[in-house]
Design an enzyme around this catalytic site. Structure first.
Site, PDB file in Angstrom:
ATOM      1  N   TYR A  96       0.850  -1.106   0.253  1.00  0.00           N
ATOM      2  CA  TYR A  96      -0.067   0.160  -0.074  1.00  0.00           C
ATOM      3  C   TYR A  96       1.070   1.152   0.159  1.00  0.00           C
ATOM      4  CZ  TYR A  96      -4.368  -2.822   1.189  1.00  0.00           C
ATOM      5  OH  TYR A  96      -5.340  -3.330   1.025  1.00  0.00           O
ATOM      6  N   GLY A  97       0.689   1.927  -1.047  1.00  0.00           N
ATOM      7  CA  GLY A  97       1.562   3.191  -1.350  1.00  0.00           C
ATOM      8  C   GLY A  97       2.033   3.186  -2.516  1.00  0.00           C
TER       9      GLY A  97
END
Length: 367
Positions: A96-97
């Site tokens: 995530y990111g």
């Protein structure tokens, strides 16, 4: 139970947002005279968790959710609001990111936990469920354990609550699958995670990994699947039945269909970014379902999002709607403390079947 060890893994009525002024310091918790809901918890493996968790996919994702670092202050207030009101399950992932914000979700979650100013007992009760991506270069159990250590470093904790395999490679790289399973076993045996789970596993693969882990003395705690009124199919129902039989808690991600079930969008009013194309294809066929959700919401004096999330809870799952603002967290909390009637649940499911469009399935979802 202490699942977060520091080293120094949508009352039912919504409060008026005007009563929630942003605090001068981003590190202060939002306080209320009474919680949104009676803090009843549910069992999930070795944990006792809130009947709804919060997802953190948006924390660091620029491409789909428009993340900017200027959002961090409100993200922390959002986290504080959730914890102050009994939410103790937070789902994240090492993937995530985007771009330079790779791993940002885990970093922010760890930071917010450390800087939470509430009672230590409440902070220590937080369960982090993080997912490890089945990247093609993670070919050995040792590489998967290394990924777990990297998540521990980003979170700055000594033990993750639930370490999850983000997806199965059975569809395209079956030999890699066994190494990843052995990686889950290794991180559990080393004490890096308190429990293990999977995500995007279909019914057949879910049974296989459950049996494999059981033979190694590792209980399978949870299984994440895309589960909502917009993605209710035979596959999901079969997974739900298998999970109940095997004692695996089902976690429903995207319970709002990326926002399509909130009633905030129409074919002529679409969200920005990549979601717009998907919404444009699906929304025109959702009139029967959205109409039923809207009528029940009005009758119940709830929002459409609260009805959609509550349906997931009524089906025995733990929904993890994503949150990135205080307003979203406040609305999601209003999904707790009440239950749809059996007639309302059936009506929603009938309307879902009458709607010609469905959410597209995750490309990594297996059978």
């Amino acid at each position: 139970m202490t699942t977060v060890t520091m080293s120094c893994s949508f009352v039912p009525l919504i409060l008026n947002q005007s009563s929630l002024p942003f605090l001068s310091s981003p590190f202060k918790s939002l306080k209320f005279p009474a919680p949104f809901w009676s803090p009843q918890k549910v069992k999930m493996g070795p944990f006792t968790v809130s009947p709804m968790g919060f997802g953190t996919w948006a924390w660091g994702n620029q491409l789909l959710w428009g993340y900017q670092q200027s959002m961090d202050s409100e993200l922390q207030q959002t986290f504080n609001l959730a914890v102050d009101n009994g939410i103790n399950l937070f789902d994240t992932a090492d993937s995530y990111g985007t771009g330079r914000f790779n791993g940002q979700s885990e970093k922010l979650l760890g930071k917010f936990i450390r800087e939470f100013e509430g009672k230590k007992r409440i902070r220590d009760d937080i369960v982090i469920a993080t997912k490890f991506a089945a990247y093609p270069w993670r070919l050995t159990p040792g590489q998967f354990v290394k990924a777990c250590k990297a998540s521990l470093d980003r979170l700055q904790i000594e033990q993750i609550g639930i370490g999850q395999l983000h997806w199965s490679t059975a569809n395209y790289a079956p030999p890699q699958e066994r190494a990843l399973w052995d990686g889950l076993v290794a991180m559990y045996e080393k004490g890096f995670v308190q429990a293990v789970g999977v995500s995007n596993y279909g019914p057949k693969q879910l049974v296989k990994i459950h049996d494999y882990l059981k033979a190694r003395g590792v209980p399978l705690c949870s299984a994440q699947v895309q589960f909502s009124l917009l993605s209710l199919g035979e596959n999901q129902l079969e997974i739900m039945n298998i999970s109940e039989t095997l004692g695996i808690r089902l976690i429903s991600y995207s319970p709002l269909g990326l926002g399509m079930l909130t009633g905030k969008y129409t074919p002529s009013s679409l969200p920005s970014g990549p979601r717009a194309l998907l919404f444009k294809q699906i929304l025109p066929g959702l009139d029967p379902l959205l109409g039923s959700i809207r009528e029940i919401a009005q009758k119940r004096r709830k929002t459409m999002a609260q009805v959609a999330i509550n349906w997931c809870i009524c089906k025995g799952t733990i929904p993890i709607p994503g949150v990135k603002t205080v307003k979203q967290a406040e609305e999601n909390l209003g999904a707790l403390g009440w239950r749809l009637s059996s007639d309302e649940v059936l009506r929603l499911e009938y309307s879902a079947r009458e709607s010609p469009q469905r959410m597209i399935q995750n490309i990594f979802q297996t059978r």
